[in-house]
Scaffold this motif. Structure first.
Motif, PDB file in Angstrom:
ATOM      1  N   TYR A  29       0.831  -1.209   0.000  1.00 44.97           N
ATOM      2  CA  TYR A  29       0.000   0.000   0.000  1.00 44.97           C
ATOM      3  C   TYR A  29       0.866   1.260   0.000  1.00 44.97           C
ATOM      4  O   TYR A  29       0.610   2.210  -0.750  1.00 44.97           O
ATOM      5  CB  TYR A  29      -0.921   0.002   1.220  1.00 44.97           C
ATOM      6  N   ARG A  33       0.939   4.164  -2.862  1.00 40.80           N
ATOM      7  CA  ARG A  33       0.543   5.533  -2.520  1.00 40.80           C
ATOM      8  C   ARG A  33       1.694   6.524  -2.679  1.00 40.80           C
ATOM      9  O   ARG A  33       1.493   7.656  -3.125  1.00 40.80           O
ATOM     10  CB  ARG A  33       0.019   5.577  -1.083  1.00 40.80           C
ATOM     11  N   ARG A  59      -3.837   4.601   6.669  1.00 38.73           N
ATOM     12  CA  ARG A  59      -4.243   5.740   5.848  1.00 38.73           C
ATOM     13  C   ARG A  59      -4.328   7.019   6.670  1.00 38.73           C
ATOM     14  O   ARG A  59      -3.897   8.095   6.236  1.00 38.73           O
ATOM     15  CB  ARG A  59      -5.597   5.462   5.187  1.00 38.73           C
TER      16      ARG A  59
END
Length: 229
Positions: A29, A33, A59
């Motif tokens: 992830y 990102r 996040r």
């Protein structure tokens, strides 16, 4: 929780539960990102430790760091806008509000149970929590089952103390739950809980108390009992 249950009973929703990410999932992830290798390696380690793979927490940390300037883009790379130690202690406001909202949604008895458990430790025995709260362990069983179903804590194998006490053992589902519950407690209440829990553990282990010397020293230190610490 109540809203989801109502919608499910009326067949008006489908609940998708996100599993906790593995370390590889979290790194994947971050690479998607922020671009592969663009984050400082030490910062990636902080993210892994701080979030334990919880997708929302990963996040939220990154969002907060970007918004506050703690993490800055420098061309194709990212650099720190503040000290790494400070980031390691960061709890974003939106994440704090999310967890606190969940806490406030619990009945008072279950909030009290989790607060006592937060003082007992990331992993805790119910006999110690019961002593801290001045309750019988059996009285707390219903609350324990509920907070376990809700994911606040997970069950572990029961243990027997040297004095013969057989007690259930649990662990917090995420260390941030314990951390926020602990800091919410008034200092005087924390002190009292540490003292009661420490004394119960000391009595439960008797001549074998040295097996948990570090834990006991921590409790008595926070209880301001320097002689016992």
């Amino acid at each position: 929780g109540g809203l989801v249950q109502t919608l499910r009973l009326q067949d008006l929703c489908t609940e998708i539960v996100l599993d906790v990410w593995t370390e590889a999932d979290t790194r994947a992830y971050l690479a998607r990102r922020c671009a592969p290798g663009s984050l400082p390696p030490d910062l990636v380690d902080v993210i892994l430790r701080r979030t334990e793979g919880h997708p929302l927490f990963v996040r939220s940390l990154l969002d907060d760091w970007e918004e506050t300037g703690a993490l800055l883009r420098d061309g194709n790379q990212w650099r720190l806008g503040t000290g790494l130690e400070q980031l390691a202690r960061t709890l974003p406001q939106n994440l704090r509000a999310f967890i606190e909202q969940r806490i406030e949604g619990l009945p008072p008895a279950e909030q009290e149970l989790l607060e006592g458990a937060s003082v007992a430790g990331a992993e805790f025995e119910m006999a110690a929590v019961a002593a801290g709260l001045d309750r019988e362990e059996e009285v707390l069983e219903t609350g324990v089952r509920r907070v376990t179903r809700l994911g606040w804590v997970t069950a572990m194998p029961a243990v027997t103390w040297p004095d013969g006490t057989l007690t259930a053992r649990h662990a917090f589902g995420h260390h941030l739950y314990q951390e926020l519950l602990y800091v919410r407690l008034p200092p005087s209440r924390r002190t009292r809980l540490h003292e009661r829990i420490g004394r119960r553990l000391e009595a439960g282990y008797g001549d074998r108390a040295r097996e948990r010397a570090g834990e006991l020293a921590l409790h008595f230190s926070h209880a301001r009992d320097d002689q016992r610490a």
